[in-house]
Motif scaffolding. Sequence first.
Motif, PDB file in Angstrom:
ATOM      1  N   THR A  43       0.851  -1.179   0.000  1.00  0.00           N
ATOM      2  CA  THR A  43       0.000   0.000   0.000  1.00  0.00           C
ATOM      3  C   THR A  43       0.891   1.234   0.000  1.00  0.00           C
ATOM      4  N   TRP A  44       0.321   2.364  -0.359  1.00  0.00           N
ATOM      5  CA  TRP A  44       1.108   3.601  -0.434  1.00  0.00           C
ATOM      6  C   TRP A  44       0.187   4.793  -0.199  1.00  0.00           C
ATOM      7  N   THR A  45       0.803   5.925   0.107  1.00  0.00           N
ATOM      8  CA  THR A  45       0.069   7.171   0.276  1.00  0.00           C
ATOM      9  C   THR A  45       1.000   8.330  -0.030  1.00  0.00           C
ATOM     10  N   THR A  46       0.413   9.475  -0.313  1.00  0.00           N
ATOM     11  CA  THR A  46       1.205  10.679  -0.538  1.00  0.00           C
ATOM     12  C   THR A  46       0.782  11.724   0.483  1.00  0.00           C
ATOM     13  N   SER A  47       1.755  12.225   1.227  1.00  0.00           N
ATOM     14  CA  SER A  47       1.514  13.270   2.216  1.00  0.00           C
ATOM     15  C   SER A  47       1.876  14.620   1.612  1.00  0.00           C
ATOM     16  N   THR A  59       5.765  10.762  -1.005  1.00  0.00           N
ATOM     17  CA  THR A  59       5.103   9.479  -1.230  1.00  0.00           C
ATOM     18  C   THR A  59       5.790   8.409  -0.397  1.00  0.00           C
ATOM     19  N   ALA A  61       5.488   4.206   1.088  1.00  0.00           N
ATOM     20  CA  ALA A  61       4.907   2.898   0.775  1.00  0.00           C
ATOM     21  C   ALA A  61       5.300   1.872   1.826  1.00  0.00           C
ATOM     22  N   GLU A  86       6.461   9.743  -7.448  1.00  0.00           N
ATOM     23  CA  GLU A  86       5.035   9.749  -7.117  1.00  0.00           C
ATOM     24  C   GLU A  86       4.278   8.728  -7.957  1.00  0.00           C
ATOM     25  N   THR A  90       0.023  -0.103  -6.047  1.00  0.00           N
ATOM     26  CA  THR A  90       0.007  -1.346  -5.290  1.00  0.00           C
ATOM     27  C   THR A  90       0.366  -2.491  -6.238  1.00  0.00           C
TER      28      THR A  90
END
Length: 125
Positions: A43-47, A59, A61, A86, A90
Amino acid sequence: MTLVAGVCPNGHVSYPTHPRCPDCGEPQEETLDLSERTAEVVTWTTSTATPPGVRQPNTMAIVEFDLSDEGLTDDFVRALGQVTTEDVETGDEVEPVYVEELRDPDVGIKEPESQDWDGYRWDPV
């Protein structure tokens, strides 16, 4: 800086290493180098609201290293880290890339000498 996981006598693996295994409490006396392995993005996200000195956007992960070839109790270990781009999804395969400076030590309220943040980022293969 090394990217190593701890291994206890019962074959449990954890990252980061711990003095005692989080699963069974036995001492983690061995390590497993993850720096030459590839992993899969779980999973990953960008702050976009990052701490001082951390790139924006940032970014991150969670990746999973396959350890099924090691003959251990645990078949995988997961790690969290920044991604070099960026453009990540997944399921992507990534490799660890050493970075001397994960954040700018001259930014923030602490003395720059105390802000030595080297480590690894995940780079899509």
